[in-house]
Design an enzyme around this catalytic site. Structure first.
Site, PDB file in Angstrom:
ATOM      1  N   GLU A 166       0.790  -1.420  -0.186  1.00 35.16           N
ATOM      2  CA  GLU A 166      -0.168  -0.051   0.094  1.00 35.16           C
ATOM      3  C   GLU A 166       0.819   1.406   0.197  1.00 35.16           C
ATOM      4  O   GLU A 166       0.200   2.410  -0.192  1.00 35.16           O
ATOM      5  CB  GLU A 166      -0.762   0.042   1.270  1.00 35.16           C
ATOM      6  CG  GLU A 166      -2.120  -1.149   1.005  1.00 35.16           C
ATOM      7  CD  GLU A 166      -2.729  -1.084   2.408  1.00 35.16           C
ATOM      8  OE1 GLU A 166      -4.089  -1.778   2.340  1.00 35.16           O
ATOM      9  OE2 GLU A 166      -2.389  -0.962   3.377  1.00 35.16           O
ATOM     10  N   GLY A 173     -12.867  -2.692   1.769  1.00 35.49           N
ATOM     11  CA  GLY A 173     -13.850  -3.647   1.402  1.00 35.49           C
ATOM     12  C   GLY A 173     -15.039  -2.793   1.050  1.00 35.49           C
ATOM     13  O   GLY A 173     -15.358  -1.945   1.929  1.00 35.49           O
ATOM     14  N   VAL A 205     -13.596  -8.759   7.116  1.00 35.96           N
ATOM     15  CA  VAL A 205     -15.257  -8.958   7.029  1.00 35.96           C
ATOM     16  C   VAL A 205     -15.428  -9.784   5.846  1.00 35.96           C
ATOM     17  O   VAL A 205     -15.282  -9.361   4.821  1.00 35.96           O
ATOM     18  CB  VAL A 205     -15.907  -7.720   6.974  1.00 35.96           C
ATOM     19  CG1 VAL A 205     -17.159  -7.804   6.734  1.00 35.96           C
ATOM     20  CG2 VAL A 205     -15.637  -6.567   8.017  1.00 35.96           C
ATOM     21  N   MET A 229      -9.135  -2.033   8.493  1.00 34.47           N
ATOM     22  CA  MET A 229      -8.762  -2.176   9.770  1.00 34.47           C
ATOM     23  C   MET A 229      -7.706  -1.441  10.351  1.00 34.47           C
ATOM     24  O   MET A 229      -7.296  -1.626  11.514  1.00 34.47           O
ATOM     25  CB  MET A 229      -8.053  -3.675   9.443  1.00 34.47           C
ATOM     26  CG  MET A 229      -8.784  -4.908   8.976  1.00 34.47           C
ATOM     27  SD  MET A 229      -7.736  -6.496   8.788  1.00 34.47           S
ATOM     28  CE  MET A 229      -7.283  -6.831  10.632  1.00 34.47           C
ATOM     29  N   GLU A 230      -7.797   0.051   9.843  1.00 35.29           N
ATOM     30  CA  GLU A 230      -6.805   0.960  10.598  1.00 35.29           C
ATOM     31  C   GLU A 230      -7.458   2.433  10.637  1.00 35.29           C
ATOM     32  O   GLU A 230      -6.955   3.052  11.779  1.00 35.29           O
ATOM     33  CB  GLU A 230      -5.527   1.071   9.770  1.00 35.29           C
ATOM     34  CG  GLU A 230      -4.520  -0.024   9.914  1.00 35.29           C
ATOM     35  CD  GLU A 230      -5.025  -1.166   8.717  1.00 35.29           C
ATOM     36  OE1 GLU A 230      -4.698  -2.352   8.762  1.00 35.29           O
ATOM     37  OE2 GLU A 230      -5.507  -0.849   7.793  1.00 35.29           O
ATOM     38  N   ASP A 261     -11.944  -5.396  -2.595  1.00 36.55           N
ATOM     39  CA  ASP A 261     -12.656  -6.509  -2.341  1.00 36.55           C
ATOM     40  C   ASP A 261     -14.085  -6.116  -1.979  1.00 36.55           C
ATOM     41  O   ASP A 261     -14.486  -5.232  -1.515  1.00 36.55           O
ATOM     42  CB  ASP A 261     -12.138  -7.651  -1.260  1.00 36.55           C
ATOM     43  CG  ASP A 261     -11.979  -6.869  -0.111  1.00 36.55           C
ATOM     44  OD1 ASP A 261     -13.025  -7.026   1.084  1.00 36.55           O
ATOM     45  OD2 ASP A 261     -11.166  -6.338   0.360  1.00 36.55           O
TER      46      ASP A 261
END
Length: 232
Positions: free
Chosen positions: A12, A78, A153, A174-175, A198
């Site tokens: 990333e 996501g 998820v 997640m961050e 995704d």
């Protein structure tokens, strides 16, 4: 103006790192910081590691040691908004935790104790992201709520829980909320600009592995353009 850019994973941050001139590498608290110049601006690029604690630690070190004027969170997410497809961009207007629950003490679902229910993105940075988007052909973006949790998820049950409790959510990752909380406590403006790798369903792990490079490319292009605009 000094700009902090945060990505969790090597994939990333690599594209942006390769664009830095006068790049120097610093290791602090288990995180990697790259300092240099990007499109005329002083930049500190942080590879924080995955998850809320890693992101919070890295962001706190970034803010204390390098003192950026603004923070941009880049990377993958996501998709939850029905209009989003792989490679599309999401821009945060606000960020919340989807896995925090101290409702027994009167807080909202997703609200951490003694913290606001939502961390609000800086309006100037949102407008900068939209200005960057307008200069790019064939790139689609949605702005709205991004939710954060220490979970990938990929089950219908988890997806339904998030939709039920955060009906306006456009993406999960997640961050971002941990980064936003650190910025809030340091009083530094932030925005999240990520790309969809995704869709949050049972096929997500396979999709994530395949389309992470596309998401990294889309989000990196957006962030680089934002840096250029902010430096004008």
């Amino acid at each position: 103006m000094k700009i902090g850019i945060i990505g969790a994973m090597e994939q990333e941050v690599t594209i942006l790192k390769e664009q830095l001139t006068d790049c120097e590498t610093h290791h602090k608290a288990g995180c990697i910081f790259y300092t240099g110049n990007l499109n005329g601006a002083d930049v500190v690029l942080l590879q924080s590691g995955i998850g809320k604690v890693a992101a919070a630690v890295g962001t706190a070190v970034l803010l204390e040691a390098f003192q950026p004027d603004a923070v941009l969170n880049t990377g993958s997410a996501g998709g939850f908004d029905s209009s989003l497809t792989l490679g599309d961009v999401v821009i945060s207007t606000e960020v919340r935790y989807h896995d925090a629950d101290v409702t027994a003490f009167g807080y909202e679902i997703g609200q951490m104790a003694q913290q606001p229910a939502a961390f609000i993105s800086d309006e100037k940075l949102i407008l900068t992201a939209e200005q960057a988007l307008a200069s790019m052909a064939d790139m689609h973006a949605v702005r709205g709520l991004i939710c954060t949790g220490d979970a990938f998820v990929c089950t219908p049950e988890k997806q339904a829980f998030i939709r039920d409790n955060f009906p306006t959510v456009i993406a999960v990752e997640m961050e971002a909320a941990a980064i936003a909380q650190a910025c809030h406590q340091f009083n530094v403006p932030f925005v999240v600009v990520r790309a969809i790798s995704d869709v949050a369903d049972k096929e997500s792990p396979m999709s994530f592995e395949e389309f992470l490079p596309l998401a990294a490319q889309s989000s990196s292009v957006m962030v680089a353009k934002m840096v250029e605009i902010l430096n004008q």
